[in-house]
Design a protein around this motif. Structure first.
Motif, PDB file in Angstrom:
ATOM      1  N   ALA A 294       0.602  -1.098  -0.308  1.00 14.64           N
ATOM      2  CA  ALA A 294      -0.240  -0.132   0.546  1.00 14.64           C
ATOM      3  C   ALA A 294       1.189   1.349   0.039  1.00 14.64           C
ATOM      4  N   PHE A 295       2.035   1.051   0.625  1.00 16.21           N
ATOM      5  CA  PHE A 295       2.707   2.304   0.770  1.00 16.21           C
ATOM      6  C   PHE A 295       3.714   3.003  -0.468  1.00 16.21           C
ATOM      7  N   ILE A 296       3.997   1.591  -1.129  1.00 13.73           N
ATOM      8  CA  ILE A 296       4.777   1.741  -2.481  1.00 13.73           C
ATOM      9  C   ILE A 296       3.357   1.408  -3.720  1.00 13.73           C
ATOM     10  N   ALA A 297       3.045   1.376  -3.472  1.00 20.02           N
ATOM     11  CA  ALA A 297       1.810   0.897  -5.102  1.00 20.02           C
ATOM     12  C   ALA A 297       1.877   2.514  -5.660  1.00 20.02           C
ATOM     13  N   PRO A 298       1.376   3.693  -4.811  1.00 18.72           N
ATOM     14  CA  PRO A 298       1.105   4.729  -5.678  1.00 18.72           C
ATOM     15  C   PRO A 298       2.320   5.669  -6.599  1.00 18.72           C
ATOM     16  N   GLY A 299       3.479   4.166  -5.922  1.00 19.24           N
ATOM     17  CA  GLY A 299       4.635   4.869  -7.196  1.00 19.24           C
ATOM     18  C   GLY A 299       4.914   3.779  -8.259  1.00 19.24           C
ATOM     19  N   LEU A 300       3.954   2.596  -8.720  1.00 22.52           N
ATOM     20  CA  LEU A 300       4.500   1.772  -9.604  1.00 22.52           C
ATOM     21  C   LEU A 300       3.336   2.413 -10.902  1.00 22.52           C
ATOM     22  N   TYR A 301       3.646   1.524 -11.901  1.00 22.85           N
ATOM     23  CA  TYR A 301       2.598   1.674 -13.200  1.00 22.85           C
ATOM     24  C   TYR A 301       1.429   0.454 -12.890  1.00 22.85           C
ATOM     25  N   GLN A 302       0.772   1.000 -14.021  1.00 17.64           N
ATOM     26  CA  GLN A 302      -0.247  -0.058 -14.056  1.00 17.64           C
ATOM     27  C   GLN A 302      -0.141  -1.724 -13.727  1.00 17.64           C
ATOM     28  N   ASN A 303       0.634  -1.877 -15.354  1.00 19.04           N
ATOM     29  CA  ASN A 303       1.546  -3.161 -14.889  1.00 19.04           C
ATOM     30  C   ASN A 303       1.772  -3.615 -14.790  1.00 19.04           C
ATOM     31  N   GLU A 304       2.887  -2.977 -13.648  1.00 16.98           N
ATOM     32  CA  GLU A 304       3.600  -3.058 -12.438  1.00 16.98           C
ATOM     33  C   GLU A 304       2.300  -3.745 -11.816  1.00 16.98           C
ATOM     34  N   LYS A 305       1.653  -2.771 -11.019  1.00 14.83           N
ATOM     35  CA  LYS A 305       0.564  -3.621 -10.104  1.00 14.83           C
ATOM     36  C   LYS A 305       0.116  -4.984 -10.270  1.00 14.83           C
ATOM     37  N   LYS A 306      -0.081  -4.990 -10.855  1.00 18.75           N
ATOM     38  CA  LYS A 306      -0.690  -6.512 -11.714  1.00 18.75           C
ATOM     39  C   LYS A 306      -0.104  -7.637 -11.276  1.00 18.75           C
ATOM     40  N   LEU A 307       1.353  -7.044 -10.833  1.00 22.36           N
ATOM     41  CA  LEU A 307       1.999  -7.947 -10.944  1.00 22.36           C
ATOM     42  C   LEU A 307       2.356  -8.691  -9.566  1.00 22.36           C
ATOM     43  N   VAL A 308       2.112  -7.360  -8.898  1.00 14.47           N
ATOM     44  CA  VAL A 308       3.211  -7.162  -7.551  1.00 14.47           C
ATOM     45  C   VAL A 308       2.144  -8.303  -6.570  1.00 14.47           C
ATOM     46  N   ALA A 309       0.512  -8.857  -6.621  1.00 12.79           N
ATOM     47  CA  ALA A 309      -0.167  -9.511  -5.796  1.00 12.79           C
ATOM     48  C   ALA A 309       0.028 -10.623  -6.333  1.00 12.79           C
ATOM     49  N   PRO A 310       0.131 -11.326  -7.420  1.00 10.75           N
ATOM     50  CA  PRO A 310       0.400 -12.548  -7.306  1.00 10.75           C
ATOM     51  C   PRO A 310       2.027 -13.245  -7.049  1.00 10.75           C
ATOM     52  N   LEU A 311       2.726 -12.238  -7.338  1.00 14.22           N
ATOM     53  CA  LEU A 311       4.046 -12.330  -6.753  1.00 14.22           C
ATOM     54  C   LEU A 311       4.559 -12.437  -5.526  1.00 14.22           C
ATOM     55  N   VAL A 312       3.819 -11.619  -4.824  1.00 18.75           N
ATOM     56  CA  VAL A 312       3.737 -11.854  -3.468  1.00 18.75           C
ATOM     57  C   VAL A 312       3.367 -13.103  -2.324  1.00 18.75           C
ATOM     58  N   GLY A 313       2.329 -13.484  -3.445  1.00 17.19           N
ATOM     59  CA  GLY A 313       1.665 -14.542  -3.131  1.00 17.19           C
ATOM     60  C   GLY A 313       2.346 -15.751  -2.943  1.00 17.19           C
ATOM     61  N   THR A 314       2.776 -15.896  -3.819  1.00 14.24           N
ATOM     62  CA  THR A 314       3.359 -17.097  -4.503  1.00 14.24           C
ATOM     63  C   THR A 314       4.854 -16.821  -3.894  1.00 14.24           C
ATOM     64  N   SER A 315       4.926 -15.820  -3.364  1.00 10.47           N
ATOM     65  CA  SER A 315       6.805 -15.813  -2.725  1.00 10.47           C
ATOM     66  C   SER A 315       6.439 -16.163  -0.615  1.00 10.47           C
ATOM     67  N   TYR A 316       5.368 -16.189  -0.423  1.00 12.51           N
ATOM     68  CA  TYR A 316       4.960 -16.023   0.683  1.00 12.51           C
ATOM     69  C   TYR A 316       4.727 -17.724   1.197  1.00 12.51           C
ATOM     70  N   THR A 317       3.201 -17.965  -0.310  1.00  9.33           N
ATOM     71  CA  THR A 317       3.534 -19.034  -0.523  1.00  9.33           C
ATOM     72  C   THR A 317       5.231 -20.601  -0.583  1.00  9.33           C
ATOM     73  N   LEU A 318       5.833 -20.428  -1.000  1.00  9.30           N
ATOM     74  CA  LEU A 318       6.858 -20.945  -1.451  1.00  9.30           C
ATOM     75  C   LEU A 318       8.163 -20.509  -0.476  1.00  9.30           C
ATOM     76  N   PHE A 319       7.406 -19.560   0.426  1.00  9.53           N
ATOM     77  CA  PHE A 319       8.755 -19.700   1.541  1.00  9.53           C
ATOM     78  C   PHE A 319       8.412 -20.240   2.468  1.00  9.53           C
ATOM     79  N   LEU A 320       6.657 -20.119   2.869  1.00  9.20           N
ATOM     80  CA  LEU A 320       5.889 -21.424   3.565  1.00  9.20           C
ATOM     81  C   LEU A 320       6.767 -22.915   3.300  1.00  9.20           C
ATOM     82  N   CYS A 321       6.389 -23.388   1.980  1.00 13.07           N
ATOM     83  CA  CYS A 321       6.778 -24.369   1.975  1.00 13.07           C
ATOM     84  C   CYS A 321       8.435 -25.247   2.147  1.00 13.07           C
ATOM     85  N   GLY A 322       8.976 -24.201   1.874  1.00 16.93           N
ATOM     86  CA  GLY A 322      11.170 -24.236   2.418  1.00 16.93           C
ATOM     87  C   GLY A 322      10.830 -24.389   3.596  1.00 16.93           C
TER      88      GLY A 322
END
Length: 259
Positions: free
Chosen positions: A100-128
């Motif tokens: 929420a803090f960095i979102a206003p400074g991102l481009y629209q196509n970058e915003k679309k990537l953040v949610a799946p990227l963060v969710g996948t990263s969190y899931t993979l870290f838990l799997c590790g």
């Protein structure tokens, strides 16, 4: 500073201060979330530590046990473990505050990537972490017990040292399971290509064994347990990069609605 900025009081200095205030507020919210989860778990702190120590206790010899060498260790070590568990549970909310803090400074196509990227990263870290807990810890402790038996020495482990060891392993395997994300990001940003990733594969294999030799105990089985997943996940990253990134035209950045 323009007259418009002066009249509205929105000069560079006021904008910088407002960003600092927002950052402070979001850090406070994230901290409160962690504390709330911690307070909800603190009653079960001894049980949480017993759960963390279970892989070791199940593989200790009959005369082996966990010991406390620090006067306050029996209190603070379970508290530390509970705080770390609270952080992991509250991490999605913490990541949301960062987003929420960095979102206003991102481009629209970058915003679309953040949610799946963060969710996948969190899931993979838990799997590790799960891989370390259910596969790595029992194997390492079983091997260490085997090496300790001929010495005839009692295998007693300090709770603080044990906590430091498992945290190192959790971090090592959590980061290892993030390798596919790192590979995809490198290709997405144009820093590497899929052919280049294949070209440097031998160096990655050597690097995997070097890292495992540094992080894990000095036996072949423990090193293979980290090196092999690292190599496999690197290959998975190459496949994912070829499927989802390579050949895609570079999207033209469009400012989001907040820009």
């Amino acid at each position: 500073m323009s007259q418009v900025q002066q009249s509205l009081g929105e000069g560079p200095e006021s904008s910088f201060v407002s960003h600092l205030v927002e950052l402070r507020d979001r850090l406070i919210r994230a901290s409160i979330a962690i504390i709330v989860v911690f307070l909800g778990l603190v009653y079960w702190a001894p049980d949480i530590f017993k759960l963390l120590a279970r892989p070791l206790m199940m593989n200790l010899p009959k005369d082996g046990k966990l010991i406390v060498t620090d006067v306050t260790g029996s209190f603070f070590v379970p508290m530390k473990v509970t705080m770390l568990v609270a952080f992991v549970i509250a991490l999605p909310y913490v990541l949301y505050q960062i987003w929420a803090f960095i979102a206003p400074g991102l481009y629209q196509n970058e915003k679309k990537l953040v949610a799946p990227l963060v969710g996948t990263s969190y899931t993979l870290f838990l799997c590790g972490m799960a891989f370390a807990y259910f596969v790595v810890f029992p194997t390492i402790f079983r091997v260490m017990t085997h090496y300790n038996a001929p010495l005839g020495a009692a295998m007693n482990t300090d709770v603080d040292n044990y906590l430091g060891f498992v945290l190192t392993m959790f971090l090592a395997f959590g980061v290892t399971f993030e390798v596919p994300i790192f590979v995809i990001l490198l290709v997405r940003m144009g820093l590497l290509t899929v052919p280049k990733l294949k070209e440097i594969r031998p160096y990655v294999v050597v690097g995997a064994f070097v890292v495992s030799a540094v992080v894990t105990p000095p036996d072949v089985f423990s090193q293979l347990i980290l090196a092999v997943p690292l190599i496999v996940l690197y290959e998975a990253g190459i496949i994912a990069a070829r499927l989802f990134v390579s050949g895609q035209p570079n999207a033209t950045p469009e400012q989001g609605s907040d820009a």
